[in-house]
Design an enzyme around this catalytic site. Structure first.
Site, PDB file in Angstrom:
ATOM      1  N   THR A 147       0.662  -1.462   0.025  1.00  0.00           N
ATOM      2  CA  THR A 147       0.013   0.021  -0.317  1.00  0.00           C
ATOM      3  C   THR A 147       0.895   0.823  -0.105  1.00  0.00           C
ATOM      4  O   THR A 147       0.456   2.598  -0.855  1.00  0.00           O
ATOM      5  CB  THR A 147      -1.002   0.050   1.296  1.00  0.00           C
TER       6      THR A 147
ATOM      7  N   ARG B 176       8.264  -2.582   2.899  1.00  0.00           N
ATOM      8  CA  ARG B 176       8.087  -2.925   4.647  1.00  0.00           C
ATOM      9  C   ARG B 176       8.521  -4.077   4.540  1.00  0.00           C
ATOM     10  O   ARG B 176       8.080  -5.511   4.222  1.00  0.00           O
ATOM     11  CB  ARG B 176       6.601  -2.381   5.223  1.00  0.00           C
TER      12      ARG B 176
ATOM     13  N   SER C  87       6.632   3.569   8.426  1.00  0.00           N
ATOM     14  CA  SER C  87       5.644   4.370   9.463  1.00  0.00           C
ATOM     15  C   SER C  87       4.171   3.871  10.631  1.00  0.00           C
ATOM     16  O   SER C  87       5.723   3.593  11.309  1.00  0.00           O
ATOM     17  CB  SER C  87       4.498   4.471   7.661  1.00  0.00           C
ATOM     18  N   HIS C  88       3.528   3.338  10.444  1.00  0.00           N
ATOM     19  CA  HIS C  88       2.752   2.678  11.589  1.00  0.00           C
ATOM     20  C   HIS C  88       2.878   1.643  12.150  1.00  0.00           C
ATOM     21  O   HIS C  88       2.696   0.973  12.960  1.00  0.00           O
ATOM     22  CB  HIS C  88       1.522   3.707  11.231  1.00  0.00           C
TER      23      HIS C  88
ATOM     24  N   LYS D  51      10.686   3.918   0.606  1.00  0.00           N
ATOM     25  CA  LYS D  51       9.188   3.901  -0.474  1.00  0.00           C
ATOM     26  C   LYS D  51       9.633   5.224  -1.028  1.00  0.00           C
ATOM     27  O   LYS D  51      10.641   6.293  -1.202  1.00  0.00           O
ATOM     28  CB  LYS D  51       7.821   5.111   0.224  1.00  0.00           C
TER      29      LYS D  51
ATOM     30  N   ASP E  82       2.183   9.344  13.588  1.00  0.00           N
ATOM     31  CA  ASP E  82       2.323   8.348  13.817  1.00  0.00           C
ATOM     32  C   ASP E  82       3.579   8.005  13.078  1.00  0.00           C
ATOM     33  O   ASP E  82       3.944   9.327  13.800  1.00  0.00           O
ATOM     34  CB  ASP E  82       1.856   7.691  12.418  1.00  0.00           C
TER      35      ASP E  82
ATOM     36  N   ASP F 154       5.984   7.907  10.801  1.00  0.00           N
ATOM     37  CA  ASP F 154       6.327   8.974   9.961  1.00  0.00           C
ATOM     38  C   ASP F 154       5.552   9.983  10.016  1.00  0.00           C
ATOM     39  O   ASP F 154       5.798  11.370   8.591  1.00  0.00           O
ATOM     40  CB  ASP F 154       6.786   8.688   8.254  1.00  0.00           C
TER      41      ASP F 154
ATOM     42  N   ASP G  32       2.798  11.577   9.289  1.00  0.00           N
ATOM     43  CA  ASP G  32       1.330  11.587   8.786  1.00  0.00           C
ATOM     44  C   ASP G  32       0.452  11.353   9.038  1.00  0.00           C
ATOM     45  O   ASP G  32      -0.781  11.477   8.212  1.00  0.00           O
ATOM     46  CB  ASP G  32       2.241  10.779   6.927  1.00  0.00           C
ATOM     47  N   ARG G  33       0.223  10.971   9.664  1.00  0.00           N
ATOM     48  CA  ARG G  33      -1.383  10.279  10.494  1.00  0.00           C
ATOM     49  C   ARG G  33      -1.606  11.084  11.368  1.00  0.00           C
ATOM     50  O   ARG G  33      -0.490  11.834  12.391  1.00  0.00           O
ATOM     51  CB  ARG G  33      -1.282   9.183  10.776  1.00  0.00           C
TER      52      ARG G  33
ATOM     53  N   THR H 216      -7.566   2.407  -1.488  1.00  0.00           N
ATOM     54  CA  THR H 216      -6.869   2.304  -0.663  1.00  0.00           C
ATOM     55  C   THR H 216      -5.317   2.454  -0.051  1.00  0.00           C
ATOM     56  O   THR H 216      -4.827   2.545  -1.181  1.00  0.00           O
ATOM     57  CB  THR H 216      -6.887   1.223   0.374  1.00  0.00           C
TER      58      THR H 216
ATOM     59  N   GLU I 188     -10.080   6.639   6.223  1.00  0.00           N
ATOM     60  CA  GLU I 188     -10.515   6.030   7.463  1.00  0.00           C
ATOM     61  C   GLU I 188      -8.878   5.911   8.543  1.00  0.00           C
ATOM     62  O   GLU I 188      -9.728   5.972   9.879  1.00  0.00           O
ATOM     63  CB  GLU I 188     -11.553   5.096   7.693  1.00  0.00           C
ATOM     64  N   SER I 189      -8.088   5.739   8.128  1.00  0.00           N
ATOM     65  CA  SER I 189      -6.716   5.292   8.837  1.00  0.00           C
ATOM     66  C   SER I 189      -5.750   6.301   9.273  1.00  0.00           C
ATOM     67  O   SER I 189      -4.548   6.210   9.346  1.00  0.00           O
ATOM     68  CB  SER I 189      -5.618   4.492   7.706  1.00  0.00           C
TER      69      SER I 189
ATOM     70  N   LYS J 167      -0.360  12.056   2.996  1.00  0.00           N
ATOM     71  CA  LYS J 167      -0.682  13.160   4.129  1.00  0.00           C
ATOM     72  C   LYS J 167      -0.080  13.417   5.662  1.00  0.00           C
ATOM     73  O   LYS J 167       0.793  13.253   5.154  1.00  0.00           O
ATOM     74  CB  LYS J 167      -1.773  11.711   4.886  1.00  0.00           C
TER      75      LYS J 167
ATOM     76  N   ARG K 110      -9.162  -6.616   7.138  1.00  0.00           N
ATOM     77  CA  ARG K 110      -9.887  -5.799   7.673  1.00  0.00           C
ATOM     78  C   ARG K 110     -11.199  -5.764   7.047  1.00  0.00           C
ATOM     79  O   ARG K 110     -11.379  -5.744   6.393  1.00  0.00           O
ATOM     80  CB  ARG K 110      -9.042  -4.173   7.145  1.00  0.00           C
TER      81      ARG K 110
HETATM   82  C1  VG1 Z   1      -2.913   1.110   5.626  1.00  0.00           C
HETATM   83  C2  VG1 Z   1      -4.564   2.050   5.929  1.00  0.00           C
HETATM   84  C3  VG1 Z   1      -4.301   2.908   4.533  1.00  0.00           C
HETATM   85  C4  VG1 Z   1      -3.151   3.905   4.508  1.00  0.00           C
HETATM   86  C5  VG1 Z   1      -1.653   3.005   4.565  1.00  0.00           C
HETATM   87  C6  VG1 Z   1      -0.748   3.323   4.875  1.00  0.00           C
HETATM   88  O1  VG1 Z   1      -2.853   0.313   4.645  1.00  0.00           O
HETATM   89  O2  VG1 Z   1      -4.979   1.158   5.598  1.00  0.00           O
HETATM   90  O3  VG1 Z   1      -5.585   4.308   4.910  1.00  0.00           O
HETATM   91  O4  VG1 Z   1      -2.708   4.858   3.066  1.00  0.00           O
HETATM   92  O5  VG1 Z   1      -1.432   1.857   5.630  1.00  0.00           O
HETATM   93  O6  VG1 Z   1      -0.397   4.124   5.865  1.00  0.00           O
HETATM   94  P1  VG1 Z   1      -3.382  -1.229   5.131  1.00  0.00           P
HETATM   95  O7  VG1 Z   1      -3.310  -1.826   3.180  1.00  0.00           O
HETATM   96  O8  VG1 Z   1      -2.351  -1.768   5.696  1.00  0.00           O
HETATM   97  O9  VG1 Z   1      -4.018  -1.112   5.098  1.00  0.00           O
HETATM   98  V1  VG1 Z   1       0.425   4.602   6.991  1.00  0.00           V
HETATM   99  O10 VG1 Z   1       0.932   5.896   7.893  1.00  0.00           O
HETATM  100  O11 VG1 Z   1       0.982   3.155   7.200  1.00  0.00           O
HETATM  101  O12 VG1 Z   1       2.017   5.357   5.290  1.00  0.00           O
HETATM  102 CO    CO Z   2       2.374   6.979   8.387  1.00  0.00          CO
END
Ligand code: VG1
Ligand code: CO
Length: 547
Positions: A18, A22, A117-118, A130, A281, A283, A285-286, A348, A368-369, A380, A500
């Site tokens: 996504t 990772r 990221s998260h 990325k 989060d 990085d 962005d959230r 997504t 939504e995340s 974001k 999910r």
């Molecule tokens: C998740 C979220 C998605 C978001 C992505 C990257 O992806 O659902 O909305 O864009 O993380 O966020 P997935 O494929 O695990 O549902 V970040 O802040 O981890 O770059």
């Molecule tokens: Co992030």
């Protein structure tokens, strides 16, 4: 110093998900693993073995374990590739939105962001990489797929044997023929924020005693939040907690939601709670936003911003349109409709917003995340969202809770929750989705768990700008009253699969707006179980996380 070729080989699984590639830190530590991916990227960007003549690369990461090693590796490869210039954040640090801002401001040809990221960090945690293109946004699927294919064909990569660049002091260096500038990671970003918000109004809010608690979760958001909130906007010291980026995030899981940021939620629910809470989060962005005694759902946050953003200086001309990812609640659609704005529904992942933003068709986007952003960058942006809320509170004189309740009053409440089933063996998760997809043609018109299904499909998206097509983006099961359940597998995890399940029900009746979300959504949870057989396929009775 000399450049030379070293052998490499295809590694399995270098397919970006996504948001980037990772993997566990140990996977990235294998000799040649990162190099193989970066070589494939440069080959796709400039042609196999071709120099990146005259090009500028932006480089930085979220400071997690392995960040510094990876930065030096990439600096040597960029120099060997003949980049004219590399802009690297001091200490190897750049938040994702800041990297996007730097790429745009300095006319770079792109940037490499080192972050998972998260995902959890530390020596046993995850690492990630990325690539963002010249617009500052995540590489489109076309590029990431091509890079992956190239990773599977390489036999050698090019690097040089230059010593490490000192990253901790600002300054200019030359590596081979490449100018490497160690830049302040906050400066360009801060400048951008000054142009979007009424800093005087926010300053006045803090001067009147408004209290904010910003939990940076020991991730990269800390330095940005401190510089802007405490440094420029006069928030008292201590407003930003966990503000020092640590390689293991201090053992925290910087995926801000009520489970991982339980400490922040507890502070906002306490009798002496601050007026507003926020978290970002890994990085940065959230964003998670809370009012005193009140949790804001990310989909509602997006809708509130859509309704009010025109009150802020950077958006005074109004919004061209809005976009949300498919599983995000339809609250923003209702606002957009009432305001006569177009609203787009994308798969997504932030990469799907890039074309709409570049074409000027949308100004605001969200997921939504806990992700919200605008056309100021192509990612974001966590702190940006917090500044939006602060500025809105300042100009409307309304509390965070009052702003959300205003949305519910006007448009009804989109009661919403996401249930994550983590750590499912991949084969079982794939089977669940395959069975669900197979049942799709017969679902419409059926009554399942006492609810009549109006339609069901597997979401596919045709980009309105370049007509590129993305299939199989999530199964939607929609009831006659527009309530819905969405199923998809995560594309960011590194261990097994995560299912999910997204649940949404619109509640027009204000007397029922305070029902706990899980209670209001219980029938949809039954529907989800009945159509997908989650227990049967996974052996799990309960989701691992509900947000
Ligand atoms: C998740 C979220 C998605 C978001 C992505 C990257 O992806 O659902 O909305 O864009 O993380 O966020 P997935 O494929 O695990 O549902 V970040 O802040 O981890 O770059
Ligand atoms: Co992030």
């Amino acid at each position: 110093m000399t450049c030379h070729e070293l052998p490499t080989q295809p590694y399995p699984g270098q397919q970006p998900g996504t948001s980037g590639l990772r993997k566990k830190v140990g996977v990235f530590q294998q000799p040649g693993y990162l190099e193989n991916f970066v070589q494939a990227l440069f080959d796709e960007l400039y042609g196999p073995g071709q120099p990146a003549q005259g090009q500028t690369l932006v480089l930085g990461g979220d400071g997690r374990y392995h960040n510094r090693v990876a930065v030096q590796t990439i600096l040597r490869m960029a120099a060997a590739r003949g980049y004219a210039r590399v802009l690297v954040g001091q200490g190897g640090i750049l938040s994702t939105p800041a990297a996007s801002a730097v790429i745009r401001r300095h006319g770079a040809s792109g940037g490499i962001i080192l972050s998972a990221s998260h995902n959890p960090g530390g020596v046993d945690g995850d690492f990630g990489i990325k690539y963002n293109t010249a617009n500052g946004g995540p590489a489109p699927e076309k590029l990431t797929t091509a890079v992956y294919q190239r990773t599977q064909a390489l036999t050698a990569y090019t690097t040089c044997d230059a010593p490490d660049v000192p990253l901790d002091r600002l300054g200019s260096h030359t590596v081979e023929h490449t100018a490497v500038e160690v830049i302040d990671p906050v400066a360009d970003y801060a400048e951008l924020m000054r142009g979007l918000f009424d800093f005087d109004a926010i300053r006045a809010l803090f001067a009147q005693g408004f209290r904010l608690r910003y939990d940076a979760m020991c991730a990269v958001g800390g330095p940005y939040a401190r510089a802007l909130l405490e440094g420029e906007l006069g928030a008292p010291p201590g407003t930003v907690v966990n503000g020092e980026p640590l390689e293991d995030f201090g053992g925290l899981h910087p995926d801000p939601n009520p489970v991982n940021a339980a400490d922040l939620v507890a502070h906002l629910m306490a009798p002496d709670a601050p007026d507003m809470g926020a978290a970002s989060d890994g990085d940065a962005d959230r964003n998670m936003v809370l009012g005193r005694g009140f949790v804001v759902s990310p989909s509602d946050s997006l809708a509130v911003l859509a309704a009010h953003l025109h009150r802020l200086p950077g958006y005074r001309h109004g919004l061209a349109g809005v976009a949300r990812s498919m599983p995000t609640s339809t609250a923003v659609d209702r606002v957009a409709k009432a305001m006569g704005m177009p609203c787009f529904e994308t798969p997504t992942g932030w990469k799907f917003f890039g074309n709409l933003l570049d074409a000027g068709r949308v100004t605001l986007c969200g997921e939504e995340s806990y992700g919200t952003g605008s056309d100021h960058v192509r990612e974001k942006d966590g702190l940006w969202a917090v500044l939006c809320w602060l500025n809105l509170v300042a100009v409307t004189g309304r509390s965070v809770e009052a702003l959300v309740r205003g949305l519910w009053r006007e448009h009804g409440r989109c009661v919403y929750s996401r249930h994550d089933y983590e750590g499912i063996p991949t084969a079982q998760a794939d089977q669940l989705m395959a069975d669900l997809r197979r049942s799709l043609p017969t679902l419409a018109g059926q009554t399942v768990a006492g609810q009549r299904i109006a339609w069901a499909d597997d979401f596919a998206y045709t980009d309105p700008v370049d007509s590129s097509r993305s299939e199989r983006q999530g199964v939607r099961v929609v009831l006659e009253d527009s309530s819905r359940v969405v199923f998809r597998l995560s594309g960011t995890g590194t261990e097994g699969a995560t299912l999910r399940v997204y649940l949404e029900r619109h509640e027009p009746d204000a007397r029922r707006h305070d029902l706990p979300a899980q209670q209001a959504l219980a029938p949809l949870v039954q529907l989800a179980e009945a159509v997908a057989g989650i227990r049967h396929h996974t052996g799990m009775d309960q989701p691992s996380v509900m947000t």
